[in-house]
Design a protein around this motif. Structure first.
Motif: not given
Length: 163
Positions: A121, A123, A142, A7, A127-128
């Motif tokens: 980011q 997720s 976004w 997160s 994470f991206s």
């Protein structure tokens, strides 16, 4: 402690020789997920970014393939399990040091148009990892990530100017 997922957001400017830093928040989560300092990175299957996770995520892949195959059958869509399996299991395992420094291979940077810095980011299960310019091309869904990215990039640039 149980792994709680990924997160939050963070930004990391590019270092020299293809080196980047996995920010502390994500570094801690990857260590918890991997029981080691191993970052897994691959291309996202729909977005122009990378996906990062720890080694424990491999344990979920077969169940994910089963779900995707079932949904494809249910909605009468084509599904090539071997191709999708290659996509899921085709990630790179990158070691990082105690400070989070890792070297990103050129082919991964090219797949996501990575240039100067990385926006992370969270997720949940992954994470991206974005080139901020690519993130800005995403739609209104976004907006929060874009705002966080802009603020973090501006903060990093201001800090670099003070040096």
């Amino acid at each position: 402690m149980l792994f709680g997922g990924y997160s939050g957001q963070a930004y990391s400017p590019a270092g020299d020789k293809g080196r980047y830093v996995l920010p502390p928040l994500f570094r801690k989560a990857v260590k918890e997920s991997s029981d080691s300092r191993t970052l897994c990175l691959t291309k996202h299957d729909r977005w122009n970014c990378l996906v990062g996770f720890g080694l424990s995520r491999k344990l979920e892949f077969e169940a994910q393939l089963d779900r995707e195959e079932e949904m494809a059958f249910k909605f009468q869509r084509d599904f090539d399990r071997e191709t999708r399996s290659s996509q899921l299991y085709g990630f790179a395992e990158l070691p990082f040091d105690d400070s989070g420094r890792f070297v990103m291979p050129d082919y991964l940077r090219g797949l996501a148009d990575i240039e100067n810095g990385l926006f992370f980011q969270g997720s949940g299960r992954f994470f991206s990892v974005w080139n901020p310019a690519e993130l800005m091309r995403m739609g209104d869904d976004w907006a929060a990530a874009k705002a966080a990215c802009q603020a973090l990039v501006a903060e990093a640039e201001a800090k670099a100017k003070r040096k």
